[in-house]
Design an enzyme around this catalytic site. Structure first.
Site, PDB file in Angstrom:
ATOM      1  N   LYS A 258       0.806  -1.215   0.000  1.00 46.78           N
ATOM      2  CA  LYS A 258       0.000   0.000   0.000  1.00 46.78           C
ATOM      3  C   LYS A 258       0.840   1.268   0.000  1.00 46.78           C
ATOM      4  O   LYS A 258       0.479   2.270  -0.615  1.00 46.78           O
ATOM      5  CB  LYS A 258      -0.946  -0.010   1.208  1.00 46.78           C
ATOM      6  CG  LYS A 258      -2.036  -1.072   1.117  1.00 46.78           C
ATOM      7  CD  LYS A 258      -2.930  -1.031   2.336  1.00 46.78           C
ATOM      8  CE  LYS A 258      -4.135  -1.953   2.181  1.00 46.78           C
ATOM      9  NZ  LYS A 258      -3.745  -3.356   2.038  1.00 46.78           N
TER      10      LYS A 258
ATOM     11  N   GLU B 234      -2.901   6.357   8.067  1.00 44.78           N
ATOM     12  CA  GLU B 234      -3.733   7.288   7.314  1.00 44.78           C
ATOM     13  C   GLU B 234      -4.605   8.100   8.254  1.00 44.78           C
ATOM     14  O   GLU B 234      -4.983   7.633   9.340  1.00 44.78           O
ATOM     15  CB  GLU B 234      -4.659   6.540   6.348  1.00 44.78           C
ATOM     16  CG  GLU B 234      -3.970   5.886   5.185  1.00 44.78           C
ATOM     17  CD  GLU B 234      -4.948   5.151   4.298  1.00 44.78           C
ATOM     18  OE1 GLU B 234      -4.525   4.744   3.208  1.00 44.78           O
ATOM     19  OE2 GLU B 234      -6.126   4.977   4.692  1.00 44.78           O
TER      20      GLU B 234
ATOM     21  N   HIS C  37     -14.092  -3.122   9.244  1.00 42.86           N
ATOM     22  CA  HIS C  37     -13.416  -3.085   7.943  1.00 42.86           C
ATOM     23  C   HIS C  37     -13.699  -4.309   7.078  1.00 42.86           C
ATOM     24  O   HIS C  37     -13.080  -4.480   6.037  1.00 42.86           O
ATOM     25  CB  HIS C  37     -11.898  -2.892   8.110  1.00 42.86           C
ATOM     26  CG  HIS C  37     -11.540  -1.770   9.024  1.00 42.86           C
ATOM     27  ND1 HIS C  37     -11.854  -0.457   8.757  1.00 42.86           N
ATOM     28  CD2 HIS C  37     -10.923  -1.753  10.238  1.00 42.86           C
ATOM     29  CE1 HIS C  37     -11.435   0.319   9.748  1.00 42.86           C
ATOM     30  NE2 HIS C  37     -10.879  -0.449  10.664  1.00 42.86           N
TER      31      HIS C  37
ATOM     32  N   ARG D 284      -6.966  -8.495  -8.302  1.00 43.51           N
ATOM     33  CA  ARG D 284      -7.657  -9.787  -8.399  1.00 43.51           C
ATOM     34  C   ARG D 284      -9.139  -9.511  -8.545  1.00 43.51           C
ATOM     35  O   ARG D 284      -9.584  -8.370  -8.524  1.00 43.51           O
ATOM     36  CB  ARG D 284      -7.424 -10.597  -7.120  1.00 43.51           C
ATOM     37  CG  ARG D 284      -7.773  -9.814  -5.853  1.00 43.51           C
ATOM     38  CD  ARG D 284      -7.741 -10.662  -4.607  1.00 43.51           C
ATOM     39  NE  ARG D 284      -7.811  -9.889  -3.386  1.00 43.51           N
ATOM     40  CZ  ARG D 284      -8.917  -9.400  -2.841  1.00 43.51           C
ATOM     41  NH1 ARG D 284     -10.073  -9.571  -3.461  1.00 43.51           N
ATOM     42  NH2 ARG D 284      -8.891  -8.722  -1.710  1.00 43.51           N
TER      43      ARG D 284
END
Length: 645
Positions: free
Chosen positions: A116, A200, A235, A297
């Site tokens: 990421k 973040e 999440h 994917r």
């Protein structure tokens, strides 16, 4: 086109890929672990190969075993599904080096988007807006703590190699950062072999918007519009829909264009998803939507895109992998109606969503021939069947329910009806929770964000048998208080098995009946005029499992014997399921506050913290990190403060 394909996965996604392969006349090959010997994907394949013990790290995650199975069966292509090895660039390279077609993006693209932190730097260079945060190389506790303080709480800690919510922790206060960091690192290491994290800024009213992209070997990249995956819990996505509610065409054009730029930046081929985080505090605006990550994917939620576009994404994967161009041009891909998908998990919403394992003694999904009355069309993607086992070793998702309607309201109503027709016993599921979500006024109006479930959890996890349901239960349960103790026909005259009261001429008799619903004594007044037939299942004499709106209710005319006393009141913390101890932050003698983590158990690919039930002192911790424990084992004991000498 290749003639055979091996799916390097299990369960629902393996069955899904096999469905398209069969339609195209392609031979199907399954791999399976010892725990999956009788699994549905093994039964549906033309050929199946055992690759190891139950634990994924000894079977599905061992690239050499999967590749050897492909060689032994003469597989011409490998489809990785999602999860496991699907985003493993080294595995993709090994497949291609063996002369087998890899149904996925090129290894370089996987690597570019797999981490990421590196992906965000690449997106900045490509002109794609990214979420503010820290993606640096320095992974020391001191630097990460300082960066979190600089960004400002709340923050999200995310494993750089993570996905599916694993290795992701929201931290609201600076004093909780160290615990959140340690947990994210553990999950990152356990699930992806990489403990590194990024940080973040946490968006206050976030919505999760993602764009399906597709590239081919001829340089073409298209998008298939967006999906909204904002309905999440910790999440993990719960309900997805396409298109996104409240998305105007100008914003859609901006987001999909950014997604195509992102895919082109890594020369992408095959199916992929560009995920964005949106600040929905003032609706969806193009300048308030940021790149979050790319999944290289197929996604779990791909069926909603298939439903609104009429495209079989797995067929496209096959064709692109075989060197063919994308079948449609961008201007030929539209949006038809609205689609929604709900993930049916083996978990107990009324008990903190703990995963539920065991044998599926009764397993009926909407559209089942045993329940032909459904007034809606539903697509079911599943990898389990009645009599099968839900194992501790794998993800708890057991099925996906997908519907399509002309409008969002029609799709939501159909999906609520479908979830309400789910019948599973004794394994617990989230079906009734899904119904509550889909019928909640905020969801119906489109007022959702990723915090919706947490904010409304008390309402969403409350399940009560209705008065109408009680009437039906009274008719359906086979009472054992009939003549000579013989169970009575549920449609026998009421007078023969209950007491009539308040009889009136030319009126239905007023009859009272004592029932035990989930062990709780309930006295109802039966209205003989009400027709209250609902589906039910009888696991044993004298007991009926009555299904209403996706929830099972155990109903009996007899007081339950040996009923569980409920949560331990003595401060004993027991393992809710088999698993591995991955942390023990408390030791004997520690003074702890209510909610403080005492022991952390890893099971079904997620961490579950067992916390102090009240303010008190830790009397004992009977496990150490690395221990494998069974269901119900006492792991620690906490004594309340007021009971101390």
């Amino acid at each position: 086109m290749f003639k055979s394909v091996l799916v390097a996965n299990r369960g629902e996604i393996a069955c899904r890929v096999f469905r398209t392969a069969r339609a195209m006349g392609i031979r199907t090959i399954a791999v399976y672990s010892e725990a999956d010997a009788d699994a549905l994907h093994v039964r549906e394949a033309d050929e199946a190969v055992l690759i190891g013990p139950a634990a994924a790290r000894e079977s599905y995650l061992v690239a050499e075993k999967v590749l050897q199975a492909a060689k032994d069966t003469g597989a011409e292509a490998i489809h990785p599904g999602y999860g496991f090895l699907s985003e493993n660039a080294d595995f993709a390279e090994a497949v291609m080096a063996a002369g087998i077609i890899w149904i996925g993006p090129k290894p370089d693209s996987i690597r570019a988007m797999g981490l990421k932190d590196a992906a965000k730097k690449l997106m900045i260079e490509a002109g794609v807006p990214v979420t503010p945060g820290y993606q640096g190389e320095d992974q020391s506790d001191e630097t990460l703590t300082a960066e979190a303080n600089r960004i400002g709480f709340p923050v999200l800690i995310k494993a750089v190699a993570g996905g599916g919510g694993k290795g992701m922790k929201k931290v609201d206060r600076a004093e909780d950062f160290a615990d959140g960091l340690a947990s994210a690192r553990r999950e990152g290491q356990s699930s992806f072999g990489d403990p590194r994290v990024l940080i973040e800024s946490y968006i206050t009213r976030p919505r999760h918007i993602e764009v399906q992209v597709f590239g081919d070997s001829h340089g073409t990249v298209v998008h298939l519009n967006e999906r909204d995956c904002s309905l999440q819990r910790r999440h993990q996505k719960v309900i997805e829909e396409a298109p996104a509610p409240g998305m105007d065409q100008a914003t859609r054009d901006a987001v999909t264009a950014a997604a195509v730029r992102a895919a082109k930046a890594v020369n992408y081929q095959g199916a992929g998803t560009i995920e964005f985080i949106a600040d929905a505090s003032d609706g969806l605006k193009a300048d308030r939507i940021w790149f979050m990550e790319m999944n290289t994917r197929l996604q779990v939620e791909h069926p909603v895109t298939e439903a609104i576009t009429g495209v079989d994404l797995v067929e496209w994967q096959f064709r692109v992998a075989a060197g063919e161009p994308i079948p449609l041009k961008q201007d030929e891909i539209g949006i038809n109606g609205w689609a929604m998908e709900a993930r049916l998990y083996a978990e107990d919403p009324a008990n903190g969503f703990l995963p539920s394992i065991g044998r599926l003694e009764h397993f009926v999904l909407p559209g089942d021939p045993r329940r032909p009355y459904a007034a809606y069309d539903v697509r079911i993607d599943t990898g389990v069947m009645q009599g099968g086992e839900v194992s501790q070793f794998y993800d708890p998702m057991i099925a996906k329910l997908i519907v399509h309607g002309n409008t969002r309201e029609a799709a939501a109503e159909a999906l609520a009806d479908a979830a309400g027709d789910v019948e599973v016993w004794p394994v617990k599921t989230n079906a009734a929770f899904l119904v509550n979500c889909l019928e909640h006024p905020r969801f119906v109006s489109g007022d959702v964000d990723t915090g919706f479930i947490a904010a409304e959890e008390a309402v969403l996890t409350t399940f009560t048998l209705s008065d109408h349901g009680l009437q039906g239960a009274a008719r359906e349960v086979r009472f054992e208080d009939g003549i000579n103790g013989v169970g009575r026909d549920p449609f026998a005259p009421w007078e023969s098995w209950t007491e009539a009261a308040g009889l009136r001429l030319n009126a239905s008799p007023s009859l009272k009946q004592t029932l035990f619903v989930d062990g709780v004594r309930t006295v109802i007044e039966i209205d003989d005029a009400i027709a209250a037939q609902h589906s039910h299942f009888e696991p044993e004499r004298g007991t009926t499992i009555y299904f209403e709106s996706g929830a099972p209710f155990r109903v009996s005319s007899l007081s339950p014997r040996g009923a569980a006393a409920g949560p331990a009141s003595d401060g004993s913390l027991r393992a809710p399921m088999p698993g591995k101890i991955v942390a023990a932050p408390a030791v004997a003698g520690d003074t702890v506050a209510k909610g403080a983590p005492i022991v952390v158990l890893e099971a079904m690919k997620m961490e579950h913290a067992l916390v102090a039930p009240f303010d008190g002192v830790v009397q004992s911790v009977s496990v150490v990190v690395g221990d494998q424990v069974g269901d119900g084992v006492v792991l620690a004991v906490v004594t309340p403060v007021e009971s101390l000498p």
